[in-house]
Write an enzyme that holds these catalytic residues in place. Sequence first.
Site, PDB file in Angstrom:
ATOM      1  N   HIS A   1    -132.506 -60.808 -79.954  1.00  0.00           N
ATOM      2  CA  HIS A   1    -133.423 -61.942 -80.105  1.00  0.00           C
ATOM      3  C   HIS A   1    -133.074 -62.719 -81.362  1.00  0.00           C
ATOM      4  O   HIS A   1    -132.886 -62.133 -82.437  1.00  0.00           O
ATOM      5  CB  HIS A   1    -134.871 -61.452 -80.218  1.00  0.00           C
ATOM      6  CG  HIS A   1    -135.450 -60.985 -78.915  1.00  0.00           C
ATOM      7  ND1 HIS A   1    -136.511 -60.105 -78.849  1.00  0.00           N
ATOM      8  CD2 HIS A   1    -135.129 -61.278 -77.635  1.00  0.00           C
ATOM      9  CE1 HIS A   1    -136.804 -59.885 -77.579  1.00  0.00           C
ATOM     10  NE2 HIS A   1    -135.983 -60.579 -76.828  1.00  0.00           N
TER      11      HIS A   1
ATOM     12  N   TYR B   1    -143.774 -57.546 -77.788  1.00  0.00           N
ATOM     13  CA  TYR B   1    -143.828 -56.154 -77.351  1.00  0.00           C
ATOM     14  C   TYR B   1    -144.829 -55.340 -78.161  1.00  0.00           C
ATOM     15  O   TYR B   1    -145.312 -54.314 -77.692  1.00  0.00           O
ATOM     16  CB  TYR B   1    -142.427 -55.529 -77.420  1.00  0.00           C
ATOM     17  CG  TYR B   1    -141.434 -56.284 -76.574  1.00  0.00           C
ATOM     18  CD1 TYR B   1    -141.567 -56.322 -75.193  1.00  0.00           C
ATOM     19  CD2 TYR B   1    -140.390 -56.991 -77.160  1.00  0.00           C
ATOM     20  CE1 TYR B   1    -140.668 -57.041 -74.412  1.00  0.00           C
ATOM     21  CE2 TYR B   1    -139.491 -57.707 -76.387  1.00  0.00           C
ATOM     22  CZ  TYR B   1    -139.645 -57.724 -75.016  1.00  0.00           C
ATOM     23  OH  TYR B   1    -138.764 -58.439 -74.246  1.00  0.00           O
TER      24      TYR B   1
ATOM     25  N   HIS C   1    -135.112 -57.235 -66.089  1.00  0.00           N
ATOM     26  CA  HIS C   1    -135.718 -57.753 -67.313  1.00  0.00           C
ATOM     27  C   HIS C   1    -136.968 -56.959 -67.674  1.00  0.00           C
ATOM     28  O   HIS C   1    -137.276 -56.761 -68.855  1.00  0.00           O
ATOM     29  CB  HIS C   1    -136.047 -59.238 -67.156  1.00  0.00           C
ATOM     30  CG  HIS C   1    -135.918 -60.011 -68.434  1.00  0.00           C
ATOM     31  ND1 HIS C   1    -134.713 -60.225 -69.074  1.00  0.00           N
ATOM     32  CD2 HIS C   1    -136.856 -60.597 -69.221  1.00  0.00           C
ATOM     33  CE1 HIS C   1    -134.911 -60.909 -70.180  1.00  0.00           C
ATOM     34  NE2 HIS C   1    -136.192 -61.151 -70.299  1.00  0.00           N
TER      35      HIS C   1
ATOM     36  N   ARG D   1    -135.913 -53.997 -69.419  1.00  0.00           N
ATOM     37  CA  ARG D   1    -135.629 -54.382 -70.808  1.00  0.00           C
ATOM     38  C   ARG D   1    -136.924 -54.405 -71.619  1.00  0.00           C
ATOM     39  O   ARG D   1    -136.979 -53.889 -72.744  1.00  0.00           O
ATOM     40  CB  ARG D   1    -134.961 -55.761 -70.801  1.00  0.00           C
ATOM     41  CG  ARG D   1    -134.765 -56.448 -72.153  1.00  0.00           C
ATOM     42  CD  ARG D   1    -134.021 -57.760 -71.901  1.00  0.00           C
ATOM     43  NE  ARG D   1    -134.089 -58.704 -73.000  1.00  0.00           N
ATOM     44  CZ  ARG D   1    -133.250 -58.722 -74.039  1.00  0.00           C
ATOM     45  NH1 ARG D   1    -132.316 -57.808 -74.140  1.00  0.00           N
ATOM     46  NH2 ARG D   1    -133.355 -59.648 -74.981  1.00  0.00           N
TER      47      ARG D   1
ATOM     48  N   ARG E   1    -129.639 -57.419 -71.249  1.00  0.00           N
ATOM     49  CA  ARG E   1    -129.936 -58.322 -70.137  1.00  0.00           C
ATOM     50  C   ARG E   1    -128.985 -58.023 -68.976  1.00  0.00           C
ATOM     51  O   ARG E   1    -127.866 -57.540 -69.182  1.00  0.00           O
ATOM     52  CB  ARG E   1    -129.779 -59.785 -70.566  1.00  0.00           C
ATOM     53  CG  ARG E   1    -130.640 -60.185 -71.763  1.00  0.00           C
ATOM     54  CD  ARG E   1    -130.310 -61.610 -72.193  1.00  0.00           C
ATOM     55  NE  ARG E   1    -131.126 -62.056 -73.319  1.00  0.00           N
ATOM     56  CZ  ARG E   1    -130.778 -61.951 -74.591  1.00  0.00           C
ATOM     57  NH1 ARG E   1    -129.604 -61.401 -74.918  1.00  0.00           N
ATOM     58  NH2 ARG E   1    -131.578 -62.387 -75.556  1.00  0.00           N
TER      59      ARG E   1
ATOM     60  N   LYS F   1    -126.421 -64.227 -75.422  1.00  0.00           N
ATOM     61  CA  LYS F   1    -126.566 -65.680 -75.319  1.00  0.00           C
ATOM     62  C   LYS F   1    -125.794 -66.362 -76.441  1.00  0.00           C
ATOM     63  O   LYS F   1    -125.788 -65.898 -77.576  1.00  0.00           O
ATOM     64  CB  LYS F   1    -128.046 -66.057 -75.399  1.00  0.00           C
ATOM     65  CG  LYS F   1    -128.855 -65.619 -74.184  1.00  0.00           C
ATOM     66  CD  LYS F   1    -130.286 -66.103 -74.278  1.00  0.00           C
ATOM     67  CE  LYS F   1    -131.076 -65.757 -73.027  1.00  0.00           C
ATOM     68  NZ  LYS F   1    -132.480 -66.244 -73.096  1.00  0.00           N
TER      69      LYS F   1
END
Length: 357
Positions: free
Chosen positions: A329, A338, A303, A306, A202, A226
Amino acid sequence: MSSTQFDGDIDSFVSFLKSNRGLSANTLKAYRADLTACLHLFELRGVTDLNEITLDDLRSWMAVESRDHARSSMARKTVAVRGFFAWTYEHGLTTTDPAATLMTPSIPSTLPAVLTESQAEQLLDVAEQAVATNQYKGDGGAAAASGSGSGKAVGKTADKSADTVNRSEAPARADKRDNARVVAESQRNAAILELLYATGIRVAELVSMDIVDVDFSNRTIKVTGKGNKQRVVPFGLPAQRALETWLEQGRPVLARTATDAAKSRATNALFLGARGGRIDQRIARDIVHRAAREAGVPDISPHALRHSAATHMLDGGADLREVQEMLGHSSLKTTQRYTHVSIEQLKNRYGQAFPRA
């Protein structure tokens, strides 16, 4: 941001999340803003006690907010409000939980925008060519400036003062510094693009990286994602070359432009801005958008780069769990999007290539 009489409760809730949920600073900031806006509206309507707020009140708040916000934003706001009232109920601040049955708005399932592999290659090739072009211009400019300076020196009479010579050479030195900065920025931009595509990180993770997070011996980077969760992500040889060029040649040039304050904050930063401080997300996004325009590929964000990296990995046979780990994730469901992109691209290629499609 408007303050409310409930700010103390909001502060306590955000502190609880920070200590127990490991949410990122950006998420906590967004939740705080969402709750403040929500409770400020009720305060304007005469509410003085959290126990006065009902499910109908919350639905009314959602109706007001949804006029100006996308469904994705409303989903986050609803999660924040629902979490807040669950917390107040659990801690005895309210006698009921009015948000217990508050429904989160459904978000339309849209496939991520991605570049094709050839478009991604074109994007990175143009960035690499920009480095070579700027280096050529810089070398030529320096040589020309040096030559012109020598010519002037030959024609000087013995009684000309050194001050006059220094003044005549000053513009040449300034041009040389400007050329060096342009070359350094192009080296930085190429390294940023290569690293974003090679790792799928990110943009917030990119700008927060320090030099020590890069392990050239194993060709990996340590990424803090995150919730401050760390992961190790590999990168390839092109990204290694771009990073080495930036660190050895470009970064020292931009570091010299930093003020003392900026230098102290960016001593260990992997990527620097034009003024020598740690690069910020806005500049990094602009680099990607500008590179896409110059390469003649569809306009993309970091993004989307990404998304492209993840899709191309799956196309190349990578395991879904491996891609999940690389992207950081928490849910495999997020990564599975994806696979749908890959299937859509396969269907498009099938339709173009198969005679009975």
